[in-house]
Design an enzyme around this catalytic site. Sequence first.
Site, PDB file in Angstrom:
ATOM      1  N   LYS A  78       0.851  -1.203   0.000  1.00  0.00           N
ATOM      2  CA  LYS A  78       0.000   0.000   0.000  1.00  0.00           C
ATOM      3  C   LYS A  78       0.882   1.246   0.000  1.00  0.00           C
ATOM      4  CE  LYS A  78      -3.962   1.992   2.523  1.00  0.00           C
ATOM      5  NZ  LYS A  78      -4.849   1.846   3.699  1.00  0.00           N
ATOM      6  N   SER A 153      -9.746   1.915   2.796  1.00  0.00           N
ATOM      7  CA  SER A 153      -8.828   2.650   1.958  1.00  0.00           C
ATOM      8  C   SER A 153      -7.790   1.757   1.254  1.00  0.00           C
ATOM      9  CB  SER A 153      -8.091   3.690   2.805  1.00  0.00           C
ATOM     10  OG  SER A 153      -7.264   3.063   3.754  1.00  0.00           O
ATOM     11  N   SER A 177     -10.009  -0.361   7.023  1.00  0.00           N
ATOM     12  CA  SER A 177      -9.375  -0.175   5.719  1.00  0.00           C
ATOM     13  C   SER A 177      -8.702  -1.406   5.131  1.00  0.00           C
ATOM     14  CB  SER A 177      -8.363   0.964   5.781  1.00  0.00           C
ATOM     15  OG  SER A 177      -9.029   2.192   5.683  1.00  0.00           O
TER      16      SER A 177
END
Lengths: 482, 474
Positions: A78, A153, A177
């Site tokens: 990420k 996210s 997330s």
Amino acid sequence: MDIRRARICDLRKALDTKQISAPELCGEYFSRIEAVDGRLQSYITVTKEKAFEMAAEAQKVIDSGKATALTGIPIAVKDNICTDGVKTTCASRMLENFVPPYDATVIENLKREGYVLLGKTSMDEFAMGGSNQTSAFAKTRNPHDLERVPGGSSGGSAAAVAASLAPCSLGSDTGGSIRQPAAFCGVTGIKPTYGRVSRYGLVAFASSLDQIGPIASSAEDCAILLNTLCSHDERDATSARVTVPDFTEKLGQPVNGMTIAMPKEFFADEIDNEVREAVLEAAKSLEAKGAKLVECSMPSLKYAIPAYYLIACAEAASNLSRFDGIKYGYRGEGATFEELIRDSRTKGFGEEVKRRILLGNYALSSGYYDAYYKKALALKQEIIKEYNELYSVADVILTPTAPTVAYRIGEQEKDPVKMYLADICTVTVNIAGLPAINTTCGYDKAGMPIGMSLVGKRFDEATILQLADAFERDFMPVLPKL
Amino acid sequence: MRYYPTMGLEIHAELLTKSKVFCSCSAEFGGEPNTRCCPVCSGLPGTLPVLNRRAVEYIIKAGYVMNCDISRFTKWDRKNYFYPDLPKAYQISQMPRPVCLDGHVDIKVNDEDKTIRINRIHLEEDAGKLTHEGRISLADYNRCGIPLIEIVTEPDFHSAEEVVAFFEKIKLLLLYAGICDCKMEQGSIRCDVNISIAPEGSEKLGTRTELKNLNSLKAIAKAIEVEIARQTEILDNGGEIVQETRRFNEAAMETLAMRSKEDAHDYRYFPDPDIPPIIFTEEELADIRATLPEMPEQRMARYRTAYGISENDAVIIVSDKRVSDFYDEAVDGCKSPKNVASYLVGEFMRRVNLGEIDLDELKFSGKDFARLVEYLYSDKLSQNNAKLVLGEMAQRGSSPESIADEQDLWIKEDTELLSAVIDEIIASNPKAAEQYRNGDQKVFGFFMGQANKALKGAASPKAIQEQLIAKLRR
């Protein structure tokens, strides 16, 4: 070799038996990325050149017979986890050109194992959002239906795994997330106990809630990754001094006798019927394996969203203050430093980030602190207390991961309050610092994945991994057609 | 009207830890710009602060020497504001739970004892430094993250003398405790003064201003004087004092408004989630307390009782830790600590005040000095030659022995020469000799002087005196 939904243990075997070399494996993933990611938009940065160098190094280790669990395994990371020499943008214009001169502790841990970095995945800007549509660079789509959001996210990390653009990935979870995009994309993701994984090198959103964790095709893969990700870290004062077990040890052991609590508030009207039915069905199948289901209540859930958004936004407002355009990142214009900072932040941040900064600063400002932030901290204590009560009778808590399946792009993003309310199933876990795993438990009529969450006691990731693994053994996931 | 001033202080002192308070960078002063900083203290994204336990020990020591209560539970907060010298845009500080609370420090002003109450002492990080060059500003982050304690007093001061005396006392305590080098010129200790005036006899305090940029003791005293005059003039003319921060301009001898209460920051303090609170056990606190070195009062008591030196000498010696450390080194194993003390307070300090001896770069040891004093008091060196030797020691750092050897300064006790010289002096001054024999003691000094001059250290003063008396009486 077909890499579609290949598991880490399959890849390990293929690498160790020389069925495929690490650079070849790496090449397979880049072929898929090149073929698919133009439509999917799961990566912000693809590190092809670096990946082949890392793969060549890994191959040497494999050839010398010294390979460990993750040697030569490609992993997507990420884009809010710092990677030395590789852009780390947090999907924000503010950090569009930021190249950290250091690795996050989790990256150091992976490097020691000889992993291969495929690239940096897209996300909601600064991890603020649940749809990946606040990303400044790559608005990721759902591999099961490109018209739908992948969740967020960590939407890029979940979509990349679901579409087999990476066998596994790292995400971060502040209020769901990791788990919510894993649910939306039909993959497995675990948020470890707060303090289990070092936060050093994770660009902070809300420091008391953030935790890095893996997203993969199975609970077993998550367990393998956790073995490497978890470590006590002197550079993170909130990193716990606890021993790290072998998370794969309990996998495959019978789950009979285990008590699973199902707080009724998590199955109320806000939850979509198809989601509720699928989760209840999954609970029954666990019962059939010998687990005991207990109905219970968690009255504080109705305060969870306001408490979460107050704490998270207050911390975020402070954490994101450092982005002033002076030392690095987007630099605006201005005759004085006040003007320079104002212009940099006005243009560097997106709308959702600015909304949360305003919310956080408001909650902390003098005269409002007691009414908002202090009350939120009191609610946090209440939520922790209720969890403790539930864990006096249960080993694990089972809930849906999100009230709905992945929704259509553009359907909810315009209404921030609606977006915030959609986090209802996941935020209490972060507030209480507990470990929780999402695994796919069904599909709705349109074929969109439905996720369930198993929440464990502090530092008891092993039990929820065991339970998720037990469920996955009899569940056949549907691969996206992409 | 006559006004009564009231003041309180905020003193910032940088701690002498080797590394910074939240990372492992060197905490030393100076260095090429931006060479003593790392991703953590320059606030790069993703980095995290880890508290330096040594800094915590130091502030606890500060608390003990200022008679504070040490909190058993302490935590850190973020003070949020934007400024280019603050890389995280928040300073890690302490708001509701500082390490030290409710202390007091005794001072003496014009022979009167006074107690100043300490409200709190907390531990925080220093900010960087900005330099402005025309239209550009340069940021140096070397100072970022140097551990800082802030000592906040109650408004217990009513004169500049009290403020100066207190500040000097704090410096002394910090120096003795070994937790700050107290170099005002390097900014390692800084002082802000909150000041208000009220009509004499009034119960209510006036509106206060805060004075900043006070870079020396002299500046503190001057700024207070100037600000009292400014406030007095405003009140006398029927005006009102504005609550604001003012900067002292020493060259112009005036204070200038920096920012008023209206533009004061809302710092939005909240607990720092990156730094877990600390809970101290009684054992931990006792262990830290046990590491406190001997403080000035204790040293003075030791000097008085063990060495029998006068209160005046003891006060002078302990008021500079460097002098006191030098004295301790000198008298270690020495037979006459009292003589060493008086020569130290006299001749040694005279040369310190003249700038001939630099206490920060002493060229000779305490042991050298003790032997010099020994030679003086055992008639091996004359008063004048001892001074000569000390001067040489201060300049080039040789031992007293080699200097006296080289320059032939030892008293030789040459009795033949002594006898001859004295005979000659008496013979050439018959009148004076006659006066002495008639009971005029004053002329004896004249004979001593003549003899000293002629002998140039060839005999001890004691021997000269004995011979003179014997021969004059004959």
